[in-house]
Design an enzyme around this catalytic site. Structure first.
Site, short mmCIF file in Angstrom:
data_model
loop_
_atom_site.label_atom_id
_atom_site.label_comp_id
_atom_site.label_asym_id
_atom_site.label_seq_id
_atom_site.Cartn_x
_atom_site.Cartn_y
_atom_site.Cartn_z
N GLU A 116 0.83 -1.20 0.00
CA GLU A 116 0.00 0.00 0.00
C GLU A 116 0.87 1.26 0.00
OE1 GLU A 116 -4.13 -1.59 1.90
OE2 GLU A 116 -2.53 -1.24 3.30
N CYS A 129 3.68 8.40 1.46
CA CYS A 129 4.19 7.38 2.37
C CYS A 129 4.35 6.09 1.57
CB CYS A 129 3.19 7.21 3.51
SG CYS A 129 3.65 5.93 4.68
N CYS A 140 6.04 -5.85 15.73
CA CYS A 140 5.65 -4.85 16.73
C CYS A 140 4.18 -5.09 17.07
CB CYS A 140 5.88 -3.45 16.19
SG CYS A 140 7.60 -3.19 15.71
N CYS A 143 1.24 -2.93 15.58
CA CYS A 143 1.27 -2.60 14.15
C CYS A 143 0.57 -3.68 13.33
CB CYS A 143 2.71 -2.44 13.69
SG CYS A 143 2.88 -2.20 11.91
N CYS A 369 -1.22 5.51 9.93
CA CYS A 369 -0.01 4.79 10.33
C CYS A 369 -0.35 3.45 10.96
CB CYS A 369 0.76 5.53 11.42
SG CYS A 369 1.26 7.15 11.01
N1 SAH Z 1 9.07 -0.23 9.93
C1 SAH Z 1 9.37 1.13 10.07
C2 SAH Z 1 8.54 2.04 9.18
C3 SAH Z 1 7.06 1.75 9.05
S1 SAH Z 1 6.01 2.06 10.41
C4 SAH Z 1 9.23 1.53 11.49
O1 SAH Z 1 8.68 0.78 12.28
O2 SAH Z 1 9.69 2.62 11.83
C5 SAH Z 1 5.77 3.82 10.45
C6 SAH Z 1 5.38 4.34 11.85
O3 SAH Z 1 4.01 4.01 12.18
C7 SAH Z 1 6.24 3.72 12.93
O4 SAH Z 1 6.65 4.69 13.86
C8 SAH Z 1 5.28 2.75 13.56
O5 SAH Z 1 5.70 2.43 14.83
C9 SAH Z 1 3.98 3.51 13.51
N2 SAH Z 1 2.80 2.66 13.74
C10 SAH Z 1 2.68 1.36 13.46
N3 SAH Z 1 1.44 0.92 13.80
C11 SAH Z 1 0.78 1.98 14.29
C12 SAH Z 1 -0.56 2.18 14.76
N4 SAH Z 1 -1.44 1.17 14.79
N5 SAH Z 1 -0.91 3.40 15.17
C13 SAH Z 1 -0.04 4.43 15.09
N6 SAH Z 1 1.23 4.32 14.64
C14 SAH Z 1 1.63 3.10 14.25
FE1 SF4 Z 2 7.28 -2.76 13.48
FE2 SF4 Z 2 5.24 -2.37 11.79
FE3 SF4 Z 2 7.53 -0.95 11.49
FE4 SF4 Z 2 7.45 -3.60 10.95
S1 SF4 Z 2 6.32 -1.98 9.87
S2 SF4 Z 2 9.03 -2.50 12.13
S3 SF4 Z 2 6.03 -4.37 12.50
S4 SF4 Z 2 6.10 -0.86 13.21
#
Ligand code: SAH
Ligand code: SF4
Length: 395
Positions: A116, A129, A140, A143, A369
């Site tokens: 996406e 993005c 995580c 996420c 996000c």
């Molecule tokens: N993998 C990388 C980049 C993608 S995530 C990383 O983790 O940094 C981009 C951002 O969105 C990260 O800071 C992540 O922690 C945040 N994020 C992920 N899931 C989320 C959610 N459900 N609500 C808000 N932010 C979220």
């Molecule tokens: Fe963590 Fe999601 Fe970023 Fe992957 S994309 S590193 S699971 S926050």
């Protein structure tokens, strides 16, 4: 302690079945790679530099996809190009537009995988993005992408292609003879979509070099932000080999909590991560590191957390981006209350750090996000088909 979560880049990574032989896709090749490919296709070496410049400009400045339109090239040279090359982008499967103008593209890449891409418009600018992997090997707990099992690295072409298809949709390629547009619809790029960009470093680097190139899309290095969950050994390379800005998914102020939220912390803990950030080449007040901090109700959002965070930031030119948690179906957390988020932001702000609260965008289309997860994966039954297509026998 032995980490239990998969924190290596190749766990579960699907091999890519690349088309063998056949025309080469120009999109995503570095200048050197394209030059070599032009020579291999029969371009005389002494012309290679000029031809490279011409083709590059057609593809990345004008957005042309058809060799026949490259009018400053002789007809037989255009035919030679058409015989050996294609100019191909990932296919847009669906485009959704949110009430707030945010656009989400579901994009299909080789092997039938999907990622996406999200465009977030603002008054006189806009942020794209983009994704660096299909899914993510990290898990995580807050996420949505992290719950997706299927993972593969995107090629440089698939990463550049996301930028190009968004420019197509937004009508952002220059028109010959027309005055230059003042406002860039895509003024910024964030590598904050699906995937961990530092687990696909070379492809992300090559793609960003193409996007930054002055003879083409020409986006400045300070307009690109790469977000990492904290892949410590690759952090310095982000500055030396790409030169873009860095964001770190910090999210907690004790190892105990960060181990739960961002399992890569079990491999590189807070102290190790901070050391790498302090040493980030080129770090200065004008090029600060963004600390992303997702606000989870009752998990990481107390005043004590805010004060601890301030202490941890000491000595690092930083700003803190507070992200109200975006819920997704089955998510094990709730968003902190507005009050909590503001109290937290004030503490950080009073300590001298910018602490903007990120407004969730495109929530109605699950574009915010951490909500990204491809339709392929939502429809579980197709996962097996995809694995089979990629040449992987899976039960
Ligand atoms: N993998 C990388 C980049 C993608 S995530 C990383 O983790 O940094 C981009 C951002 O969105 C990260 O800071 C992540 O922690 C945040 N994020 C992920 N899931 C989320 C959610 N459900 N609500 C808000 N932010 C979220
Ligand atoms: Fe963590 Fe999601 Fe970023 Fe992957 S994309 S590193 S699971 S926050």
């Amino acid at each position: 302690m032995t980490p239990t979560a998969p924190i290596t880049q190749d766990v579960l990574t699907l091999p890519r079945k690349l088309p063998e032989g056949g025309p080469v896709n120009i999109v995503g090749l570095t200048r050197d790679q394209l030059r070599d490919a032009l020579i291999a296709a029969g371009t005389p070496e002494k012309q290679a530099k000029m031809r490279l410049g011409q083709v590059w400009q057609w593809v990345y400045h004008w957005g042309v996809r058809d060799f026949a339109q490259m009018t400053n090239l002789a007809k037989d040279y255009r035919a030679l190009l058409a015989q050996h090359f294609v100019i191909e982008l990932p296919q847009v499967v669906t485009r959704q537009i949110s009430e707030d103008g945010t656009r989400k593209y579901l994009v299909r890449i080789a092997g039938g995988h999907e990622v996406e891409v999200v465009y977030i418009p603002e008054t006189d600018r806009g942020t794209l993005c983009i994704s660096s992997q299909v899914g993510c090997t990290l898990t995580c707990s807050f996420c949505h992408t992290g719950t997706q099992k299927l993972v593969r690295n995107l090629t440089a072409g698939e990463i550049v292609g996301q930028v190009m298809l968004a420019r197509d949709d937004l009508g952002e390629w220059p028109v010959q003879g027309a005055p230059k547009e003042e406002i860039r619809r895509i003024s910024n790029i964030v590598l904050m979509g699906m995937g961990e960009p530092l687990y696909n470093f070379e492809n992300v680097r090559d793609a960003m070099k193409v996007v930054m190139d002055n003879e083409g899309i020409a986006l400045g290095r300070r307009r690109i932000t790469l977000s990492t969950s904290g892949v410590v050994p690759e952090i310095a390379r982000t500055a030396t080999e790409i030169g873009c800005l860095l964001a770190v998914s910090f999210h907690a102020t004790t190892d105990e909590v960060r181990d739960q939220l961002v399992p890569i912390n079990k491999r590189w803990n807070i102290a190790t991560l901070l050391e790498a950030l302090k040493a980030y080449p080129g770090l200065s007040n004008s090029e600060r590191i963004t600390f992303e901090y997702v606000m989870l109700d009752g998990v990481n959002d107390t005043k004590e957390d805010a004060h601890r965070l301030v202490k941890l930031l000491e000595g690092i030119p930083a700003k803190v981006n507070l992200i109200p948690f975006n819920e997704w179906p089955g998510a094990p957390y709730k968003r902190s209350s507005g009050n909590r988020i503001h109290t937290f932001a004030d503490i950080i702000h009073n300590a001298g750090y910018a602490s903007p609260i990120r407004t969730p965008r495109g929530e109605d289309i699950m574009a915010a996000c951490g909500q990204l997860k491809s339709a392929t994966e939502r429809a579980r039954k197709s996962a097996r088909e995809i694995a089979a297509e990629a040449g992987l026998a899976r039960g």
